[in-house]
Design a protein around this motif. Structure first.
Motif, PDB file in Angstrom:
ATOM      1  N   ILE A 197      37.301 -24.467   6.908  1.00 18.19           N
ATOM      2  CA  ILE A 197      37.277 -23.125   7.500  1.00 18.19           C
ATOM      3  C   ILE A 197      38.669 -22.717   7.965  1.00 18.19           C
ATOM      4  CG2 ILE A 197      36.399 -21.799   9.470  1.00 18.19           C
ATOM      5  CD1 ILE A 197      33.803 -23.452   9.231  1.00 18.19           C
ATOM      6  N   GLN A 198      39.340 -23.645   8.635  1.00 19.16           N
ATOM      7  CA  GLN A 198      40.690 -23.359   9.136  1.00 19.16           C
ATOM      8  C   GLN A 198      41.621 -23.000   7.980  1.00 19.16           C
ATOM      9  OE1 GLN A 198      42.205 -26.502  11.597  1.00 19.16           O
ATOM     10  NE2 GLN A 198      44.312 -25.726  11.519  1.00 19.16           N
ATOM     11  N   HIS A 199      41.524 -23.771   6.902  1.00 22.57           N
ATOM     12  CA  HIS A 199      42.365 -23.498   5.727  1.00 22.57           C
ATOM     13  C   HIS A 199      42.001 -22.157   5.095  1.00 22.57           C
ATOM     14  CE1 HIS A 199      44.642 -24.303   2.037  1.00 22.57           C
ATOM     15  NE2 HIS A 199      43.560 -23.927   1.364  1.00 22.57           N
ATOM     16  N   PHE A 200      40.729 -21.852   4.983  1.00 16.23           N
ATOM     17  CA  PHE A 200      40.263 -20.627   4.343  1.00 16.23           C
ATOM     18  C   PHE A 200      40.775 -19.400   5.089  1.00 16.23           C
ATOM     19  CE2 PHE A 200      37.266 -17.408   2.941  1.00 16.23           C
ATOM     20  CZ  PHE A 200      37.019 -17.746   1.622  1.00 16.23           C
ATOM     21  N   GLU A 212      32.418 -11.795  11.181  1.00 20.36           N
ATOM     22  CA  GLU A 212      31.574 -11.745  12.380  1.00 20.36           C
ATOM     23  C   GLU A 212      30.379 -12.684  12.233  1.00 20.36           C
ATOM     24  OE1 GLU A 212      30.485  -7.778  13.314  1.00 20.36           O
ATOM     25  OE2 GLU A 212      32.528  -7.152  13.839  1.00 20.36           O
ATOM     26  N   GLY A 213      29.779 -12.699  11.043  1.00 15.41           N
ATOM     27  CA  GLY A 213      28.653 -13.605  10.798  1.00 15.41           C
ATOM     28  C   GLY A 213      29.080 -15.061  10.875  1.00 15.41           C
ATOM     29  N   ALA A 214      30.298 -15.347  10.404  1.00 17.74           N
ATOM     30  CA  ALA A 214      30.823 -16.713  10.474  1.00 17.74           C
ATOM     31  C   ALA A 214      31.027 -17.129  11.921  1.00 17.74           C
ATOM     32  CB  ALA A 214      32.126 -16.810   9.702  1.00 17.74           C
ATOM     33  N   ALA A 215      31.570 -16.233  12.732  1.00 18.00           N
ATOM     34  CA  ALA A 215      31.788 -16.542  14.150  1.00 18.00           C
ATOM     35  C   ALA A 215      30.455 -16.820  14.847  1.00 18.00           C
ATOM     36  CB  ALA A 215      32.507 -15.377  14.823  1.00 18.00           C
ATOM     37  N   GLU A 216      29.426 -16.053  14.504  1.00 20.46           N
ATOM     38  CA  GLU A 216      28.092 -16.284  15.086  1.00 20.46           C
ATOM     39  C   GLU A 216      27.530 -17.631  14.634  1.00 20.46           C
ATOM     40  OE1 GLU A 216      23.608 -14.277  15.080  1.00 20.46           O
ATOM     41  OE2 GLU A 216      25.199 -13.465  13.797  1.00 20.46           O
ATOM     42  N   ALA A 217      27.719 -17.974  13.359  1.00 20.81           N
ATOM     43  CA  ALA A 217      27.195 -19.242  12.828  1.00 20.81           C
ATOM     44  C   ALA A 217      27.828 -20.446  13.508  1.00 20.81           C
ATOM     45  CB  ALA A 217      27.437 -19.314  11.322  1.00 20.81           C
ATOM     46  N   LEU A 218      29.079 -20.284  13.955  1.00 15.52           N
ATOM     47  CA  LEU A 218      29.798 -21.416  14.544  1.00 15.52           C
ATOM     48  C   LEU A 218      29.453 -21.650  16.011  1.00 15.52           C
ATOM     49  CD1 LEU A 218      33.333 -20.970  12.948  1.00 15.52           C
ATOM     50  CD2 LEU A 218      31.720 -22.830  12.525  1.00 15.52           C
ATOM     51  N   PHE A 238      43.312 -12.308   5.440  1.00 13.60           N
ATOM     52  CA  PHE A 238      42.908 -12.392   6.842  1.00 13.60           C
ATOM     53  C   PHE A 238      44.084 -12.235   7.813  1.00 13.60           C
ATOM     54  CE2 PHE A 238      39.536 -15.104   4.847  1.00 13.60           C
ATOM     55  CZ  PHE A 238      38.480 -14.236   5.085  1.00 13.60           C
ATOM     56  N   ARG A 239      45.306 -12.211   7.305  1.00 14.67           N
ATOM     57  CA  ARG A 239      46.471 -12.185   8.180  1.00 14.67           C
ATOM     58  C   ARG A 239      46.560 -10.856   8.926  1.00 14.67           C
ATOM     59  NH1 ARG A 239      50.688 -14.910   3.865  1.00 14.67           N
ATOM     60  NH2 ARG A 239      49.725 -16.984   3.889  1.00 14.67           N
ATOM     61  N   ARG A 295      40.293 -18.875  13.778  1.00 13.43           N
ATOM     62  CA  ARG A 295      41.126 -19.967  13.256  1.00 13.43           C
ATOM     63  C   ARG A 295      41.695 -20.807  14.400  1.00 13.43           C
ATOM     64  NH1 ARG A 295      44.357 -17.068  10.574  1.00 13.43           N
ATOM     65  NH2 ARG A 295      46.124 -17.045  12.028  1.00 13.43           N
ATOM     66  N   GLY A 296      42.128 -20.145  15.466  1.00 11.69           N
ATOM     67  CA  GLY A 296      42.657 -20.874  16.615  1.00 11.69           C
ATOM     68  C   GLY A 296      41.605 -21.726  17.297  1.00 11.69           C
ATOM     69  N   ARG A 297      40.395 -21.187  17.384  1.00  9.81           N
ATOM     70  CA  ARG A 297      39.339 -21.965  18.048  1.00  9.81           C
ATOM     71  C   ARG A 297      38.927 -23.172  17.203  1.00  9.81           C
ATOM     72  NH1 ARG A 297      34.156 -19.500  21.350  1.00  9.81           N
ATOM     73  NH2 ARG A 297      33.751 -21.447  22.491  1.00  9.81           N
ATOM     74  N   VAL A 298      38.860 -22.992  15.893  1.00 10.96           N
ATOM     75  CA  VAL A 298      38.533 -24.114  15.008  1.00 10.96           C
ATOM     76  C   VAL A 298      39.624 -25.177  15.078  1.00 10.96           C
ATOM     77  CG1 VAL A 298      38.249 -24.821  12.606  1.00 10.96           C
ATOM     78  CG2 VAL A 298      37.090 -22.782  13.445  1.00 10.96           C
TER      79      VAL A 298
END
Length: 441
Positions: A397-400, A369-375, A406-407, A416-419
């Motif tokens: 990020i996409q690779h990570f 959630e924090g990652a999504a906010e940072a992006l 995360f699956r 991942r889709g948005r990135v």
């Protein structure tokens, strides 16, 4: 048997000046260009005509006004006098004709000065191109790299044209420096577009201009670009070597050294040399000698290295040595600093890079959630300003996010889709190779 005296004053003057018929024709054409300046409509003089004029028997009234003007400019005598017999020498006159000598000296000086003027360019033109290169460097961060490349190419062509037109050493030196700066900006934009081979060639060309002009700050900047290219193409040891070599050049200011140490730190991080990476980061933050140079400080812009860019670079290095806490602190600092600049002066490269680093630091501790906010700031970056550094980070990020942990989770899948869409729709996507420096948890 003595030679007959000249039939005309014109021939006598030619004899005095050593003007045979071909030389007289050449002088006539050159003088016509200077005095008449009508190009193809200038009066002409063939060898046959020159021979007839020298022999005499020509009615001056039969000549065109432009022809009379050219002849009078050539010999400083009225045409009626030129076609008349030469005056008889005064036996009591001094042998040395001072007036004639002064006239000849003045004409020689005029011809030499005209030749030099034709072999130089306007200093005003050079001043304008100097301003244009500076403007491009300072606007670089806020425009698309493709636009920067186009503007740089136009400047390069203009500078090459002027260099071919001048023989003045000071102007040649100035043009070499300007050509080096314009070519270095082309290298930077090619790198940002992901065209690494062309960027490398352009950086080396700019370095040659710097070497020829003895302008070491430019050489250091070019080595920095070559170090970046080595880093992004999987050759971190070469990147370290190039960054260190660049630091050996003389005349570098604090900004130049800060930039090169930041590049070196990132390469150490890629190599897994944690101690050297931290040491290079610390040294980059402690450079405070007060030294300046004409390129990194005097022009700045893309040749500079802002405090927010240093913070962003430090966050990337911290990620490489698996220090997410330090990465978050540095990325936050970069974002805070860039928000203090006017909107039209903010670097999308730094904004996107710092946002991606902050997101990556949070992913390291499973804060999706924090990652999504940072992006969030990332999504507003126009497609044509998504440069290599930003795309490489989003690729990480996409690779990570493909890791098994995360699956099946909704938010990681959406993120991942948005990135992926962000990367796919970037203008430079087709030039950029696969994401490098993949990070593992």
């Amino acid at each position: 048997m003595s030679e007959h005296p000249p039939q005309t004053l014109l021939k006598e003057l030619c004899n005095q000046r050593g003007l045979d018929i071909p030389k007289m024709v050449e002088l006539f054409e050159r003088t016509a260009d200077e005095v008449i300046g009508k190009g193809a409509k200038n009066p002409t003089c063939s060898e046959r005509t020159a021979k007839r004029w020298r022999a005499g028997g020509v009615n001056p009234a039969s000549l065109s006004p432009d022809t009379r003007r050219v002849l009078e400019a050539m010999f400083s005598h009225r045409v009626t006098h030129l076609f008349a017999p030469p005056p008889q020498p005064d036996p009591h006159a001094p042998a040395f004709d001072l007036e004639h000598e002064i006239d000849m000296t003045a004409r020689d000086a005029q011809e030499d000065a005209s030749a030099m003027a034709a072999a130089s360019v306007s200093d005003t033109s050079l001043d304008q191109l100097t301003d244009d290169v500076m403007t491009l460097a300072r606007e670089y961060a806020s425009i698309a790299p493709a636009q920067a490349f186009h503007r740089g190419r136009v400047l390069q062509t203009q500078l090459q044209d002027l260099r071919d037109r001048t023989q003045v050493p000071a102007q040649q030196q100035r043009l070499l420096v300007l050509l080096g700066q314009a070519t270095a900006l082309l290298a930077a934009s090619a790198f940002d577009l992901g065209a690494f081979d062309s960027a490398r060639r352009l950086a080396r060309s700019a370095d040659l201009y710097g070497e020829t002009s003895r302008f070491d700050p430019l050489r250091a900047y070019c080595d920095g670009i070559l170090a970046y290219i080595a880093y992004f193409t999987g050759m971190p040891a070469d990147a370290v070597a190039k960054a260190r070599r660049a630091q050996t050049y003389g005349g570098l200011g604090d900004v130049a050294r800060r930039r090169l140490l930041a590049i070196e730190a990132r390469a150490h991080g890629y190599l897994g040399d944690v101690q050297s990476a931290h040491q290079a980061i610390r040294m980059s933050e402690e450079v405070e000698s007060g030294a300046r140079d004409e390129l990194h400080d005097g022009i700045g812009g893309e040749f500079g290295f802002t405090v927010e860019r240093l913070a962003m670079s430090s966050s990337s290095t911290a990620l490489l040595v698996h220090d997410p806490a330090q990465a978050e602190r540095s990325a936050r600092k970069a974002l805070d600093l860039i928000q203090q600049r006017p909107a039209d002066r903010r670097s999308t490269h730094v904004l996107g890079g710092a946002a991606a680093d902050l997101a990556m630091a949070r992913l390291f501790v499973n804060d999706v959630e924090g990652a999504a906010e940072a992006l969030l700031p990332l999504w507003d970056i126009p497609a044509d300003q998504r440069v290599t550094g930003v795309l490489a980070r989003t690729g990480q990020i996409q690779h990570f996010l493909t890791q098994p942990s995360f699956r099946g989770a909704v938010l990681p899948g959406e993120l991942r889709g948005r990135v992926e869409e962000f990367t796919r729709t970037a203008t430079a996507h087709q030039l950029t190779g696969p994401a490098l420096l993949q990070l593992e948890a």
